[in-house]
Design a protein around this motif. Structure first.
Motif, mmCIF file in Angstrom:
data_model
loop_
_atom_site.group_PDB
_atom_site.id
_atom_site.type_symbol
_atom_site.label_atom_id
_atom_site.label_comp_id
_atom_site.label_asym_id
_atom_site.label_seq_id
_atom_site.Cartn_x
_atom_site.Cartn_y
_atom_site.Cartn_z
ATOM 1 N N ALA A 20 0.825 -1.218 0.000
ATOM 2 C CA ALA A 20 0.000 0.000 0.000
ATOM 3 C C ALA A 20 0.864 1.276 0.000
ATOM 4 C CB ALA A 20 -0.949 -0.014 1.188
ATOM 5 N N PRO A 21 1.891 1.370 0.869
ATOM 6 C CA PRO A 21 2.720 2.575 0.813
ATOM 7 C C PRO A 21 3.409 2.764 -0.541
ATOM 8 C CG PRO A 21 3.085 1.421 2.879
ATOM 9 C CD PRO A 21 2.250 0.520 2.022
ATOM 10 N N LEU A 22 3.898 1.658 -1.116
ATOM 11 C CA LEU A 22 4.570 1.786 -2.412
ATOM 12 C C LEU A 22 3.583 2.193 -3.504
ATOM 13 C CD1 LEU A 22 7.181 -1.128 -2.672
ATOM 14 C CD2 LEU A 22 7.610 1.332 -2.559
ATOM 15 N N LEU A 23 2.371 1.671 -3.401
ATOM 16 C CA LEU A 23 1.348 2.038 -4.396
ATOM 17 C C LEU A 23 0.991 3.514 -4.271
ATOM 18 C CD1 LEU A 23 -0.230 0.605 -6.600
ATOM 19 C CD2 LEU A 23 -2.046 0.145 -4.940
ATOM 20 N N ALA A 24 0.816 3.971 -3.044
ATOM 21 C CA ALA A 24 0.480 5.386 -2.830
ATOM 22 C C ALA A 24 1.604 6.280 -3.356
ATOM 23 C CB ALA A 24 0.253 5.646 -1.338
ATOM 24 N N PHE A 25 2.846 5.919 -3.007
ATOM 25 C CA PHE A 25 3.980 6.739 -3.443
ATOM 26 C C PHE A 25 4.098 6.710 -4.966
ATOM 27 C CE2 PHE A 25 8.349 7.946 -4.159
ATOM 28 C CZ PHE A 25 8.579 8.910 -3.197
ATOM 29 N N SER A 26 3.921 5.521 -5.538
ATOM 30 C CA SER A 26 4.074 5.388 -6.993
ATOM 31 C C SER A 26 3.013 6.184 -7.741
ATOM 32 C CB SER A 26 3.994 3.911 -7.398
ATOM 33 O OG SER A 26 5.014 3.185 -6.746
ATOM 34 N N SER A 27 1.815 6.266 -7.173
ATOM 35 C CA SER A 27 0.774 7.063 -7.832
ATOM 36 C C SER A 27 1.188 8.532 -7.872
ATOM 37 C CB SER A 27 -0.567 6.893 -7.120
ATOM 38 O OG SER A 27 -0.467 7.351 -5.783
ATOM 39 N N GLY A 28 1.840 8.978 -6.793
ATOM 40 C CA GLY A 28 2.346 10.350 -6.787
ATOM 41 C C GLY A 28 3.464 10.538 -7.796
ATOM 42 N N VAL A 29 4.286 9.526 -7.957
ATOM 43 C CA VAL A 29 5.386 9.604 -8.923
ATOM 44 C C VAL A 29 4.839 9.807 -10.335
ATOM 45 C CG1 VAL A 29 7.268 8.296 -10.019
ATOM 46 C CG2 VAL A 29 6.968 8.206 -7.533
ATOM 47 N N VAL A 30 3.797 9.035 -10.666
ATOM 48 C CA VAL A 30 3.224 9.121 -12.016
ATOM 49 C C VAL A 30 2.692 10.530 -12.269
ATOM 50 C CG1 VAL A 30 1.332 8.295 -13.487
ATOM 51 C CG2 VAL A 30 2.657 6.663 -12.111
ATOM 52 N N VAL A 31 1.961 11.057 -11.312
ATOM 53 C CA VAL A 31 1.393 12.404 -11.471
ATOM 54 C C VAL A 31 2.515 13.447 -11.504
ATOM 55 C CG1 VAL A 31 -0.024 14.157 -10.335
ATOM 56 C CG2 VAL A 31 -0.790 11.788 -10.408
ATOM 57 N N ASN A 32 3.473 13.290 -10.620
ATOM 58 C CA ASN A 32 4.593 14.230 -10.534
ATOM 59 C C ASN A 32 5.354 14.299 -11.855
ATOM 60 O OD1 ASN A 32 7.441 14.915 -10.141
ATOM 61 N ND2 ASN A 32 6.941 15.111 -7.981
ATOM 62 N N VAL A 33 5.707 13.148 -12.399
ATOM 63 C CA VAL A 33 6.504 13.116 -13.637
ATOM 64 C C VAL A 33 5.714 13.717 -14.797
ATOM 65 C CG1 VAL A 33 7.547 11.579 -15.344
ATOM 66 C CG2 VAL A 33 7.953 11.193 -12.904
ATOM 67 N N ALA A 34 4.431 13.366 -14.884
ATOM 68 C CA ALA A 34 3.622 13.875 -15.994
ATOM 69 C C ALA A 34 3.397 15.387 -15.870
ATOM 70 C CB ALA A 34 2.273 13.150 -16.018
ATOM 71 N N LEU A 35 3.035 15.829 -14.663
ATOM 72 C CA LEU A 35 2.789 17.257 -14.458
ATOM 73 C C LEU A 35 4.083 18.058 -14.601
ATOM 74 C CD1 LEU A 35 0.682 19.387 -13.732
ATOM 75 C CD2 LEU A 35 1.091 18.895 -11.311
ATOM 76 N N GLY A 36 5.167 17.513 -14.071
ATOM 77 C CA GLY A 36 6.464 18.185 -14.200
ATOM 78 C C GLY A 36 6.866 18.328 -15.655
ATOM 79 N N PHE A 37 6.577 17.308 -16.452
ATOM 80 C CA PHE A 37 6.902 17.360 -17.883
ATOM 81 C C PHE A 37 6.085 18.443 -18.581
ATOM 82 C CE2 PHE A 37 6.100 16.085 -22.271
ATOM 83 C CZ PHE A 37 7.392 15.935 -22.750
ATOM 84 N N VAL A 38 4.788 18.461 -18.331
ATOM 85 C CA VAL A 38 3.911 19.442 -18.980
ATOM 86 C C VAL A 38 4.344 20.863 -18.616
ATOM 87 C CG1 VAL A 38 1.549 20.353 -19.023
ATOM 88 C CG2 VAL A 38 1.946 17.888 -19.175
ATOM 89 N N LEU A 39 4.600 21.110 -17.345
ATOM 90 C CA LEU A 39 4.982 22.458 -16.915
ATOM 91 C C LEU A 39 6.362 22.844 -17.468
ATOM 92 C CD1 LEU A 39 3.757 22.426 -13.191
ATOM 93 C CD2 LEU A 39 2.731 23.640 -15.113
ATOM 94 N N SER A 40 7.309 21.912 -17.439
ATOM 95 C CA SER A 40 8.671 22.226 -17.879
ATOM 96 C C SER A 40 8.765 22.408 -19.384
ATOM 97 C CB SER A 40 9.640 21.109 -17.467
ATOM 98 O OG SER A 40 9.622 20.914 -16.085
ATOM 99 N N VAL A 41 8.011 21.610 -20.128
ATOM 100 C CA VAL A 41 8.141 21.611 -21.588
ATOM 101 C C VAL A 41 7.160 22.571 -22.250
ATOM 102 C CG1 VAL A 41 7.982 20.173 -23.672
ATOM 103 C CG2 VAL A 41 8.999 19.242 -21.567
ATOM 104 N N TYR A 42 5.901 22.572 -21.811
ATOM 105 C CA TYR A 42 4.875 23.349 -22.510
ATOM 106 C C TYR A 42 4.556 24.684 -21.838
ATOM 107 C CZ TYR A 42 4.268 18.964 -24.994
ATOM 108 O OH TYR A 42 4.503 17.854 -25.740
#
Lengths: 464, 78
Positions: free
Chosen positions: A431-453
């Motif tokens: 459960a902790p790894l799943l919760a953290f990993s869900s944040g990773v997915v959102v973080n990487v995607a949002l970070g990409f959109v903000l940094s690139v676009y």
């Protein structure tokens, strides 16, 4: 590893107030980093420079060039080793480590760093993805998790100390005007991603049945500054002693994955170095890991077709995003979460009421060194025209500091691998790894959109 | 205590209160203990980092705490 502390009976140590000046790594990184910068300035004013000390292996195509360099410059390498040894052993002795353990450990580290540096300077290194940060990390991980090294050698593998020293030196290569101009954008972008990432991890964690304190500890680990944030917030909110190790495991696993994935993904997308640095700064979880990824990507500049920008842009964008945009807010996160924990979550038997002093006590003080170094160099070079700055100040003042910075970072990258023993990490649970990993997915995607676009043009032209 | 009251209280200077965790036998914050109970801390952080402040472990309640609180289980150090 047992988490039982009943047998622990070490002395209680109070490091707050003036004592912090000699009892915390942050301040020792400042003393060493600013000491180098001030020495560089003094020599520069006197018509000399730090170049002799700041020796580094040359770019080479035939190995005979390396042996020739070592034969000609060995006194400089020996002097540099003695210099680093004296500086770091003074600090670590003050922090309670034994010099007789640190000295052999650092000798091993320096020799390993020299080998990594030599491999990284090979003309074909980029072609084979042999970037120094990646080689150092991979070699360290292999050694630590296969043959292993004696534990007492860890006295010399001080990841955080080396990366903080390097970041203070990095300040000398970043004009203060750049911090003022780009800092607000970094804070805005980092704040958006940090808040969203925290909320995602916390929400998923609570939905999966995790205790709120564990969910919050995981959340700041993914959103703010990795392991440092996790231990800071765990202490501020009175988390169970098992919570921080779970967050540490999650951060380490994902941080190491991202050191390799983010530069390779950015390379595949041909992102400009400044944009990739901003993305790494938004989406890596620890300073040391992020510097490794950003420096690896910066190494592609000028060597890989289609990647615009300079190696410095990757490092500078990363540092602005991670250090200025995320790290400095950890005290506020700790303070606010302590208030929320006290007023909204289940009561704890022990613990203290929220205290605004936490904001200062937990402030990552090495950031002051970064800012002061930037101010110092900016003031010293203020009277130069751009042409004179590039012709006189860069080779005479800034380049030697930058080369010493690179050494500090390679010590750090090797230390990451050498201190990461996967079998020692606490079992995190699904459960902790799943919760953290869900944040990773959102973080990487949002970070990409903000940094690139959203802020892409800003980061692509950083410092130009 | 409400959120606002807690926030206001947090900004006030501390008055002398009951003995805090720093004097309690259950509280441990030396580096060796911290590194032992937080495996992996040295990989990407440090027991000597400013962000840790003076945090330590309460062996009585099995929590990581900042050492500035107090509770009914206080046990003076020998």
């Amino acid at each position: 590893m047992s988490l039982n502390v009943e047998t622990a009976r070490g002395p209680v140590v109070k490091t707050s107030g003036w004592r912090e000046l000699w009892s915390k790594e942050d301040w020792w990184a400042i003393w060493i980093g600013l000491g180098i910068v001030l020495a560089g300035c003094a020599l520069f004013w006197g018509g000399a420079n730090l170049r002799w000390l700041a020796v580094l292996p040359p770019r080479w195509t035939a190995f005979s060039q390396v042996t020739a360099d070592l034969a000609a410059n060995w006194p400089r390498y020996v002097t540099q080793f003695v210099f680093w040894l004296a500086a770091f052993s003074t600090a670590l002795t003050a922090l309670g480590y034994k010099a007789r353990e640190f000295i052999p450990a650092f000798a091993f580290l320096y020799l390993a760093a020299l080998v990594v540096f030599i491999v990284g300077q090979w003309d074909s290194a980029v072609y084979y993805n042999l970037e120094p940060p990646l080689i150092a990390l991979f070699a360290g991980l292999v050694i630590a998790n296969t043959v292993g090294l004696p534990r007492w050698l860890d006295a010399g593998f001080r990841v955080e100390f080396y990366v903080k020293t390097g970041i203070v030196l990095l300040g000398a290569t970043v004009p203060f005007s750049l911090i003022v101009l780009a800092g607000p954008v970094a804070i805005l972008q980092a704040s958006i991603v940090s808040i969203v990432t925290f909320l995602v991890i916390f929400w998923v964690g609570v939905k999966l049945g995790l205790d709120r304190r564990l969910a919050a500890t995981l959340g700041v680990g993914g959103a703010v500054c990795g392991v440092s944030a996790a231990i800071a917030v765990a202490g501020a909110i009175g988390a169970k002693k098992e919570d921080a190790p779970i967050a540490i495991t999650a951060v380490i696993l994902w941080a190491i994955v991202m050191i390799f994935v983010l530069p390779l993904a950015a390379r595949g997308l041909h992102l400009p170095t400044g944009v990739a640095g901003a993305w790494i700064g938004t989406s890596e979880f620890a300073d040391a890991a992020g510097i490794a990824a950003a420096q690896a990507y910066g190494g592609y500049a000028g060597h890989v077709d289609g990647i615009a920008g300079t190696s410095e842009q990757a490092i500078q964008a990363f540092t602005l995003m991670k250090v200025v945009g995320r790290d400095v807010w950890i005290g506020i996160w700790a303070f606010v979460l302590a208030i929320v924990a006290t007023t909204r979550w289940e009561a704890k038997t022990a613990g203290s009421r929220p205290d605004a002093g936490e904001i200062w006590r937990r402030f990552p003080k090495f950031v002051f060194g970064f800012l002061i170094a930037s101010l110092l160099i900016t003031a010293v070079t203020a009277s130069y025209s751009l042409a004179d700055y590039n012709k006189i100040a860069v080779p005479g003042l800034i380049a030697p500091i930058k080369d010493l910075r690179t050494w500090a970072f390679i010590f750090c990258f090797l230390s990451i691998g050498l201190t990461t023993r996967f079998k020692d990490l606490a079992a995190a649970g699904r459960a902790p790894l799943l919760a953290f990993s869900s944040g990773v997915v959102v973080n990487v995607a949002l970070g990409f959109v903000l940094s690139v676009y959203v802020f892409g043009s800003h980061w692509a032209t950083l410092g130009q | 205590m409400t959120l606002i009251e807690t926030f206001r209280a947090a900004l006030k200077p501390r008055a002398d209160g009951p003995p805090g965790c720093f004097g309690c036998a259950h509280f441990h914050n030396d580096t060796e203990t911290i590194q032992r109970v937080l495996p992996g801390i040295s990989s990407f952080s440090s027991a000597h980092a400013s962000v840790r402040a003076d945090d330590g472990l309460c062996a009585r309640h099995d929590t990581l705490i900042n050492g500035r609180g107090s509770c009914a289980d206080f046990l003076g150090r020998p």
